[in-house]
Motif scaffolding. Structure first.
Motif, PDB file in Angstrom:
ATOM      1  N   HIS A  76      41.454  -5.279 144.573  1.00 17.15           N
ATOM      2  CA  HIS A  76      42.174  -4.466 143.581  1.00 17.15           C
ATOM      3  C   HIS A  76      43.531  -5.054 143.222  1.00 17.15           C
ATOM      4  O   HIS A  76      44.262  -4.457 142.441  1.00 17.15           O
ATOM      5  CB  HIS A  76      42.329  -3.024 144.068  1.00 17.15           C
ATOM      6  N   GLU A  77      43.869  -6.228 143.764  1.00 13.02           N
ATOM      7  CA  GLU A  77      45.068  -6.958 143.333  1.00 13.02           C
ATOM      8  C   GLU A  77      44.607  -8.195 142.583  1.00 13.02           C
ATOM      9  O   GLU A  77      43.956  -9.062 143.167  1.00 13.02           O
ATOM     10  CB  GLU A  77      45.919  -7.388 144.540  1.00 13.02           C
ATOM     11  N   ALA A  78      44.935  -8.283 141.310  1.00  9.55           N
ATOM     12  CA  ALA A  78      44.394  -9.404 140.533  1.00  9.55           C
ATOM     13  C   ALA A  78      45.142  -9.578 139.220  1.00  9.55           C
ATOM     14  O   ALA A  78      45.979  -8.759 138.826  1.00  9.55           O
ATOM     15  CB  ALA A  78      42.905  -9.175 140.257  1.00  9.55           C
ATOM     16  N   VAL A  98      46.180  -9.772 131.581  1.00 10.02           N
ATOM     17  CA  VAL A  98      46.330  -8.404 132.057  1.00 10.02           C
ATOM     18  C   VAL A  98      46.329  -8.330 133.580  1.00 10.02           C
ATOM     19  O   VAL A  98      45.780  -9.189 134.272  1.00 10.02           O
ATOM     20  CB  VAL A  98      45.214  -7.489 131.506  1.00 10.02           C
ATOM     21  N   VAL A  99      46.951  -7.264 134.075  1.00  7.08           N
ATOM     22  CA  VAL A  99      46.953  -6.943 135.499  1.00  7.08           C
ATOM     23  C   VAL A  99      46.260  -5.595 135.671  1.00  7.08           C
ATOM     24  O   VAL A  99      46.722  -4.594 135.123  1.00  7.08           O
ATOM     25  CB  VAL A  99      48.398  -6.856 136.049  1.00  7.08           C
ATOM     26  N   PRO A 100      45.142  -5.548 136.410  1.00  8.72           N
ATOM     27  CA  PRO A 100      44.511  -4.256 136.688  1.00  8.72           C
ATOM     28  C   PRO A 100      45.221  -3.563 137.848  1.00  8.72           C
ATOM     29  O   PRO A 100      45.745  -4.228 138.743  1.00  8.72           O
ATOM     30  CB  PRO A 100      43.076  -4.644 137.075  1.00  8.72           C
ATOM     31  N   HIS A 166      43.755   1.812 133.649  1.00  7.45           N
ATOM     32  CA  HIS A 166      44.011   1.054 134.870  1.00  7.45           C
ATOM     33  C   HIS A 166      44.436  -0.390 134.584  1.00  7.45           C
ATOM     34  O   HIS A 166      44.314  -1.251 135.447  1.00  7.45           O
ATOM     35  CB  HIS A 166      42.757   1.020 135.750  1.00  7.45           C
ATOM     36  N   VAL A 167      44.935  -0.671 133.387  1.00  7.00           N
ATOM     37  CA  VAL A 167      45.251  -2.050 133.009  1.00  7.00           C
ATOM     38  C   VAL A 167      46.626  -2.127 132.354  1.00  7.00           C
ATOM     39  O   VAL A 167      47.015  -1.256 131.577  1.00  7.00           O
ATOM     40  CB  VAL A 167      44.196  -2.628 132.043  1.00  7.00           C
ATOM     41  N   ALA A 179      51.737 -12.824 139.088  1.00  2.00           N
ATOM     42  CA  ALA A 179      51.302 -11.595 138.416  1.00  2.00           C
ATOM     43  C   ALA A 179      50.362 -10.795 139.307  1.00  2.00           C
ATOM     44  O   ALA A 179      50.396  -9.561 139.347  1.00  2.00           O
ATOM     45  CB  ALA A 179      50.621 -11.942 137.093  1.00  2.00           C
ATOM     46  N   CYS A 180      49.542 -11.518 140.044  1.00  2.35           N
ATOM     47  CA  CYS A 180      48.590 -10.896 140.967  1.00  2.35           C
ATOM     48  C   CYS A 180      49.312  -9.977 141.955  1.00  2.35           C
ATOM     49  O   CYS A 180      48.837  -8.886 142.281  1.00  2.35           O
ATOM     50  CB  CYS A 180      47.857 -12.015 141.705  1.00  2.35           C
TER      51      CYS A 180
END
Length: 386
Positions: A76-78, A98-100, A166-167, A179-180
């Protein structure tokens, strides 16, 4: 519709590699899977890199109960790039970086519009196992079996589908591996120091647990000008690491003799710290963190998830005297507005993100990231897809 059709894969099922967990506590298996196109208010993301968080490991170990869902795609970190978008998506387009995030931010509900917290009254009630709007999965194994999502992200896959709430969109110039880090742990710690505790210059701080989240709290406290940042951890090596993030004093509970950690902290702070943070998830440590805070105004912030459901015993007399205790998810941050702020602060060299990355592996070696975290050797291990 034009923006949805520029990619040759838009609207089609994508076959790609994913690290699938078939049974709790077992090594992940790299398999070929099928990822459905995004439905309305969803986007499909090509993951550039992901990282392993303690929450992944916690749920990976769970073998019974409603959260024990397998086979499953964790992560969930990406950070990634939008491959295609579903209907009604206006906020993102193909090619966006993008970062979710696991914490939803719809920006329309009463909670999202309030400055009092970072919950979402439409999508934030519970941790759903699949997509939040229709409760179905976008992942299938090659034999057609359903693969479960995790925390609305599932980044241990070359492609994933995420709901727009969520983004967060960020600049394509931002380093992917940094960013992750903003996707969960580091943002949680800094946010807890800035938004939940709102640490002032000259404050004293105690942090129980110097993992990535705890060290991010230290970073946030350092940037706010805290005069004393006390780190508490069983791993003696964490002191040298912690110094890079502003930790000025270190307590190893095994060296305190018959004294409690809270007693030692009170001695070196003349009565207790202004702010205390629990970043492990044990009720006993939460109690110690509370007892370490100053009697008349100390504030304790709970970041760790108590997986044993143990109640927190507190002497209510101390609450009457002025102490407070609060908890937070994702550091109280509203993802869509606050993550871009953190990103800008990194680009302006105000925030230390580089120090959190201790290891990097390729996707095929994802299980090494688990080993490193379980052995206490890594803060964040970046897992590169390509």
């Amino acid at each position: 519709m034009e923006k949805q059709n520029r990619s040759g894969t838009a609207g089609k099922v994508i076959r790609c590699k994913a690290a699938v967990c078939r049974n709790p506590g077992e090594p992940l298996v790299i398999e070929e899977i099928m990822v459905d196109p995004p439905k309305a208010w969803e986007i499909r993301i090509k993951i550039l890199c992901t990282s392993l968080c303690h929450s992944d490991v916690t749920f990976w170990k769970i073998s019974i109960g409603p959260f024990a869902l397998f086979p499953r795609i964790f992560g969930h970190e990406a950070v990634g790039v939008v491959e295609s978008v579903g209907e009604h998506v206006e906020e993102f387009q193909e090619g966006d970086m993008v970062v979710p995030v696991f914490r939803p931010n719809c920006r329309e509900c009463r909670d999202c519009k309030s400055q009092k917290g970072n919950g979402c009254s439409i999508f934030g009630d519970k941790l759903v196992a699949e997509m939040p709007r229709d409760g179905t999965s976008r992942f299938k194994g090659m034999n057609g079996e359903t693969l479960h999502h995790f925390l609305s992200v599932s980044s241990f896959s070359e492609y994933t589908v995420v709901d727009v709430v969520h983004v967060v969109k960020i600049s394509s110039e931002f380093p992917a591996e940094k960013a992750c880090l903003l996707s969960c742990g580091v943002s949680t710690g800094i946010g807890a120091a800035w938004k939940v505790a709102d640490i002032e210059e000259g404050s004293t701080v105690a942090i129980f647990g110097l993992g990535a989240v705890g060290l991010a709290v230290a970073e946030g406290a350092r940037l706010r000008g805290a005069s004393k940042i006390i780190g508490v951890d069983l791993n003696q090596e964490k002191f040298e690491i912690g110094k890079k993030f502003g930790v000025s004093e270190f307590i190893n509970p095994t060296t305190c003799g018959e004294k409690k950690v809270s007693e030692v902290i009170k001695e070196i702070t003349d009565g207790g710290v202004d702010y205390s943070f629990e970043c492990i998830g044990l009720a006993s440590l939460m109690e110690e963190a509370f007892n370490s805070s100053r009697v008349n105004w100390g504030k304790t912030v709970i970041l760790g998830v108590e997986m044993h459901h143990t109640p927190l015993p507190i002497n209510t007399y101390f609450l009457l005297r002025g102490r407070t205790v609060t908890g937070c998810f994702f550091g109280g941050l509203k993802a869509k507005s606050d993550i871009p702020i953190l990103a800008q602060k990194y680009l302006h060299k105000e925030i230390n993100l580089d120090g959190f990355i201790t290891h990097e592996v390729n996707f095929q070696d994802i299980n090494k990231a688990f080993d490193l975290l379980l052995e206490g050797k890594s803060l964040r291990c970046i897992i590169w897809m390509d």
